[in-house]
Design an enzyme around this catalytic site. Sequence first.
Site, PDB file in Angstrom:
ATOM      1  N   LYS A 104      -8.400   6.507   2.508  1.00 50.42           N
ATOM      2  CA  LYS A 104      -7.249   5.794   1.940  1.00 50.42           C
ATOM      3  C   LYS A 104      -5.971   6.149   2.710  1.00 50.42           C
ATOM      4  O   LYS A 104      -5.161   5.282   3.038  1.00 50.42           O
ATOM      5  CB  LYS A 104      -7.099   6.145   0.449  1.00 50.42           C
ATOM      6  CG  LYS A 104      -8.228   5.562  -0.414  1.00 50.42           C
ATOM      7  CD  LYS A 104      -8.217   6.078  -1.851  1.00 50.42           C
ATOM      8  CE  LYS A 104      -9.430   5.542  -2.608  1.00 50.42           C
ATOM      9  NZ  LYS A 104      -9.503   5.973  -4.011  1.00 50.42           N
ATOM     10  N   GLN A 153      -7.354  10.911  -7.557  1.00 53.53           N
ATOM     11  CA  GLN A 153      -8.757  10.593  -7.280  1.00 53.53           C
ATOM     12  C   GLN A 153      -9.653  11.126  -8.404  1.00 53.53           C
ATOM     13  O   GLN A 153      -9.505  12.264  -8.863  1.00 53.53           O
ATOM     14  CB  GLN A 153      -9.180  11.203  -5.925  1.00 53.53           C
ATOM     15  CG  GLN A 153     -10.576  10.817  -5.461  1.00 53.53           C
ATOM     16  CD  GLN A 153     -10.722   9.337  -5.120  1.00 53.53           C
ATOM     17  OE1 GLN A 153      -9.757   8.630  -4.841  1.00 53.53           O
ATOM     18  NE2 GLN A 153     -11.956   8.833  -5.141  1.00 53.53           N
ATOM     19  N   ASP A 212      -3.660   2.251  -8.786  1.00 49.24           N
ATOM     20  CA  ASP A 212      -5.088   2.160  -9.103  1.00 49.24           C
ATOM     21  C   ASP A 212      -5.343   1.212 -10.277  1.00 49.24           C
ATOM     22  O   ASP A 212      -6.490   0.845 -10.545  1.00 49.24           O
ATOM     23  CB  ASP A 212      -5.631   3.549  -9.484  1.00 49.24           C
ATOM     24  CG  ASP A 212      -6.545   4.138  -8.425  1.00 49.24           C
ATOM     25  OD1 ASP A 212      -7.122   3.346  -7.644  1.00 49.24           O
ATOM     26  OD2 ASP A 212      -6.682   5.367  -8.375  1.00 49.24           O
TER      27      ASP A 212
HETATM   28  N1  GUN Z   1     -13.193   7.388  -7.901  1.00 54.43           N
HETATM   29  C1  GUN Z   1     -14.061   6.392  -7.606  1.00 54.43           C
HETATM   30  N2  GUN Z   1     -13.399   5.235  -7.392  1.00 54.43           N
HETATM   31  C2  GUN Z   1     -12.091   5.504  -7.552  1.00 54.43           C
HETATM   32  C3  GUN Z   1     -10.911   4.710  -7.445  1.00 54.43           C
HETATM   33  O1  GUN Z   1     -10.928   3.495  -7.179  1.00 54.43           O
HETATM   34  N3  GUN Z   1      -9.737   5.368  -7.674  1.00 54.43           N
HETATM   35  C4  GUN Z   1      -9.693   6.687  -8.009  1.00 54.43           C
HETATM   36  N4  GUN Z   1      -8.493   7.242  -8.244  1.00 54.43           N
HETATM   37  N5  GUN Z   1     -10.765   7.449  -8.111  1.00 54.43           N
HETATM   38  C5  GUN Z   1     -11.964   6.850  -7.880  1.00 54.43           C
END
Ligand code: GUN
Length: 292
Positions: A56, A100, A123
């Site tokens: 990311k 995350q 998110d």
């Molecule tokens: N863990 C798995 N997918 C995601 C996501 O799209 N965002 C976040 N913050 N954690 C995740």
Amino acid sequence: MTGSPRLLDGKRCGDALKADIATQAEAVKASRGRAPHLAAVLVGNDGASKTYVEAKVKACGSVGFRSSLIRLPETISEEELLARVRSLNADPELDGFIVQLPLPAHIDADRVLQAIDPKKDVDGFHPQNVGNMVLGLPGFLPATPAGICELLKFYHVETAGKHCVVVGRSNIVGTPISILLSRNAYPGNCTVTLAHSRTKDLASITTQADILVVAIGKPGFITADMVKEGAVVVDVGIHRIPDASKKSGFRLEGDVDHASVRDRCTAITPVPGGVGPMTITSLLLNTLKAAS
Ligand code: GUN
């Protein structure tokens, strides 16, 4: 089916969208004097989470965004993490941030997500953004479901009137994609069935799917006998399978047994290179929106 299925290539689609994001990021920078800025909070040392977060952060660089990776120890207390969230909420140099998931077991993830300022919640996990999504109001859409919609759009997959079966009811993927594909929009207007771990005779449901979205978190779970001939298959799973023949020591597999399923469908997302890159692209789109 005879012939190969069409690959719904998330890398190709993501790259096309990223070119446009980069142009818009330049415009934001010109008008505000600074580039869009995303921060990612990573708690602990989970290898897969670290890989995703680093991807990311790297993607931010590829479109001219600023990014910050905030690494916190596995032992951090919930209160300390909440204090970090509050300071990110208040940081005027930051447009959006993510925490995350999963978080360590001693931390209440819902409490953390609810502490994020909805205006910086790129998110789309805060209840206010989830509510806006359900009502069709403006807000941030969760990255993976939004990325799946972008991918279906990019490949002109017809959705109106189709029976979409979603396997898995997580807050991150299964539940929101079931809502997005049932709304009166494109992609959307599907008749949606949301199947989960308590669904009886799952194969009798999945074999009705014109569009099958699988986010169950089990490698190779969907086999050919569970797929209707001619279906479009979206595989959200990504698992590291130990493999001594690989330099990394593992290979990546989805929730779908691609070797058997590919011959039954008209289109399928590869793993890796399908939904994963689209999740990242959607996060960039949300960050651009937060900055604009
Ligand atoms: N863990 C798995 N997918 C995601 C996501 O799209 N965002 C976040 N913050 N954690 C995740």
